[in-house]
Design a protein around this motif. Structure first.
Motif, PDB file in Angstrom:
ATOM      1  N   VAL A  16      15.883   6.301  -4.293  1.00  0.00           N
ATOM      2  CA  VAL A  16      16.638   5.044  -4.192  1.00  0.00           C
ATOM      3  C   VAL A  16      15.733   3.926  -3.675  1.00  0.00           C
ATOM      4  CG1 VAL A  16      18.497   3.863  -2.938  1.00  0.00           C
ATOM      5  CG2 VAL A  16      18.904   6.111  -3.954  1.00  0.00           C
ATOM      6  N   ILE A  17      14.979   4.203  -2.625  1.00  0.00           N
ATOM      7  CA  ILE A  17      14.086   3.187  -2.060  1.00  0.00           C
ATOM      8  C   ILE A  17      13.006   2.808  -3.071  1.00  0.00           C
ATOM      9  CG2 ILE A  17      12.383   2.710  -0.258  1.00  0.00           C
ATOM     10  CD1 ILE A  17      14.100   4.422   1.644  1.00  0.00           C
ATOM     11  N   GLU A  18      12.464   3.803  -3.775  1.00  0.00           N
ATOM     12  CA  GLU A  18      11.451   3.519  -4.801  1.00  0.00           C
ATOM     13  C   GLU A  18      12.018   2.605  -5.881  1.00  0.00           C
ATOM     14  OE1 GLU A  18       8.457   7.287  -5.148  1.00  0.00           O
ATOM     15  OE2 GLU A  18      10.526   7.665  -5.733  1.00  0.00           O
ATOM     16  N   LEU A  19      13.243   2.867  -6.302  1.00  0.00           N
ATOM     17  CA  LEU A  19      13.888   2.061  -7.338  1.00  0.00           C
ATOM     18  C   LEU A  19      14.119   0.631  -6.857  1.00  0.00           C
ATOM     19  CD1 LEU A  19      15.263   1.963 -10.140  1.00  0.00           C
ATOM     20  CD2 LEU A  19      17.370   2.600  -8.982  1.00  0.00           C
ATOM     21  N   ILE A  20      14.673   0.499  -5.651  1.00  0.00           N
ATOM     22  CA  ILE A  20      14.972  -0.830  -5.101  1.00  0.00           C
ATOM     23  C   ILE A  20      13.695  -1.667  -4.979  1.00  0.00           C
ATOM     24  CG2 ILE A  20      15.722  -2.071  -3.028  1.00  0.00           C
ATOM     25  CD1 ILE A  20      17.676   0.333  -2.548  1.00  0.00           C
ATOM     26  N   LEU A  21      12.677  -1.091  -4.351  1.00  0.00           N
ATOM     27  CA  LEU A  21      11.454  -1.855  -4.106  1.00  0.00           C
ATOM     28  C   LEU A  21      10.642  -2.052  -5.388  1.00  0.00           C
ATOM     29  CD1 LEU A  21      10.417  -0.418  -0.627  1.00  0.00           C
ATOM     30  CD2 LEU A  21      11.616  -2.565  -1.144  1.00  0.00           C
ATOM     31  N   GLY A  22      10.732  -1.097  -6.305  1.00  0.00           N
ATOM     32  CA  GLY A  22      10.064  -1.246  -7.592  1.00  0.00           C
ATOM     33  C   GLY A  22      10.615  -2.418  -8.383  1.00  0.00           C
ATOM     34  N   THR A  23      11.936  -2.601  -8.338  1.00  0.00           N
ATOM     35  CA  THR A  23      12.543  -3.727  -9.061  1.00  0.00           C
ATOM     36  C   THR A  23      12.232  -5.064  -8.381  1.00  0.00           C
ATOM     37  OG1 THR A  23      14.639  -3.282  -7.926  1.00  0.00           O
ATOM     38  CG2 THR A  23      14.454  -2.518 -10.184  1.00  0.00           C
ATOM     39  N   GLU A  24      11.786  -5.014  -7.121  1.00  0.00           N
ATOM     40  CA  GLU A  24      11.378  -6.233  -6.417  1.00  0.00           C
ATOM     41  C   GLU A  24       9.922  -6.594  -6.719  1.00  0.00           C
ATOM     42  OE1 GLU A  24      13.229  -8.403  -4.376  1.00  0.00           O
ATOM     43  OE2 GLU A  24      14.815  -7.263  -5.358  1.00  0.00           O
ATOM     44  N   GLY A  25       9.253  -5.765  -7.529  1.00  0.00           N
ATOM     45  CA  GLY A  25       7.886  -6.082  -7.938  1.00  0.00           C
ATOM     46  C   GLY A  25       6.797  -5.428  -7.110  1.00  0.00           C
ATOM     47  N   TYR A  26       7.169  -4.474  -6.273  1.00  0.00           N
ATOM     48  CA  TYR A  26       6.170  -3.762  -5.476  1.00  0.00           C
ATOM     49  C   TYR A  26       5.719  -2.507  -6.201  1.00  0.00           C
ATOM     50  CZ  TYR A  26       7.958  -6.679  -1.658  1.00  0.00           C
ATOM     51  OH  TYR A  26       8.335  -7.733  -0.881  1.00  0.00           O
ATOM     52  N   GLU A  27       4.480  -2.096  -5.940  1.00  0.00           N
ATOM     53  CA  GLU A  27       4.014  -0.798  -6.407  1.00  0.00           C
ATOM     54  C   GLU A  27       4.400   0.204  -5.313  1.00  0.00           C
ATOM     55  OE1 GLU A  27      -0.070   1.602  -7.557  1.00  0.00           O
ATOM     56  OE2 GLU A  27      -0.132  -0.584  -7.424  1.00  0.00           O
ATOM     57  N   VAL A  28       5.289   1.123  -5.645  1.00  0.00           N
ATOM     58  CA  VAL A  28       5.853   2.025  -4.648  1.00  0.00           C
ATOM     59  C   VAL A  28       5.404   3.453  -4.935  1.00  0.00           C
ATOM     60  CG1 VAL A  28       7.962   2.800  -3.506  1.00  0.00           C
ATOM     61  CG2 VAL A  28       7.863   0.516  -4.506  1.00  0.00           C
ATOM     62  N   ASN A  29       4.997   4.136  -3.876  1.00  0.00           N
ATOM     63  CA  ASN A  29       4.573   5.521  -3.983  1.00  0.00           C
ATOM     64  C   ASN A  29       5.386   6.316  -2.966  1.00  0.00           C
ATOM     65  OD1 ASN A  29       2.841   7.954  -3.484  1.00  0.00           O
ATOM     66  ND2 ASN A  29       1.528   6.912  -4.977  1.00  0.00           N
ATOM     67  N   GLY A  30       6.103   7.321  -3.436  1.00  0.00           N
ATOM     68  CA  GLY A  30       6.934   8.130  -2.551  1.00  0.00           C
ATOM     69  C   GLY A  30       6.254   9.420  -2.149  1.00  0.00           C
ATOM     70  N   LEU A  31       6.496   9.826  -0.919  1.00  0.00           N
ATOM     71  CA  LEU A  31       5.932  11.068  -0.387  1.00  0.00           C
ATOM     72  C   LEU A  31       7.018  11.792   0.394  1.00  0.00           C
ATOM     73  CD1 LEU A  31       3.380  12.838   0.182  1.00  0.00           C
ATOM     74  CD2 LEU A  31       3.036  11.431   2.224  1.00  0.00           C
ATOM     75  N   TRP A  32       7.380  12.975  -0.035  1.00  0.00           N
ATOM     76  CA  TRP A  32       8.393  13.740   0.692  1.00  0.00           C
ATOM     77  C   TRP A  32       7.775  14.796   1.600  1.00  0.00           C
ATOM     78  CZ3 TRP A  32       8.633  18.951  -0.089  1.00  0.00           C
ATOM     79  CH2 TRP A  32       8.043  19.436  -1.253  1.00  0.00           C
TER      80      TRP A  32
END
Length: 120
Positions: A16-32
């Protein structure tokens, strides 16, 4: 493009956070898997880290503390996120994040806090 590393052991929240921030134009990398945090920071070179407090066997406050004490990472803003802890709980682990977001989070609040840290 600003890069954001999101560390959360809940894969659904991570997505969810990756999707939200990705649509804001950020390059997002998730790590679990937070045990791979240092390697991911080296590889990805984030401009900001969103770090959950409860990460399975690891405590995000301890990781935040290590990041802030390390000369190679102390310049990276860290925003702690948690459903079970508040900003006051950060001091007991000597963690000094740049900001804090409580879960469940408001999308606009998340976007505003991320933008404020990246503009600083």
């Amino acid at each position: 493009m600003k890069k954001i590393l999101v560390v959360d052991d809940n894969k659904e929240i991570l997505e969810v956070i990756e999707l939200i921030l990705g649509t804001e134009g950020y390059e997002v990398n998730g790590l679990w898997d937070a045990t791979k945090l240092n390697q991911r920071i080296t590889d990805f070179q984030p401009d900001l880290i969103l770090l959950d407090v409860m990460l399975g066997v690891l405590d995000g406050r301890d990781l935040c503390n290590l990041l802030k004490k390390n000369k190679s990472t102390n310049h990276i803003p860290v925003i702690m996120i948690s459903a079970s802890h508040g900003l006051g709980d950060m001091s007991e682990r000597v963690c000094h994040p740049n900001d804090f977001i409580a879960k469940p989070f408001d999308i606009n609040n998340l976007i505003d806090k991320v933008g404020a840290q990246l503009a600083a």
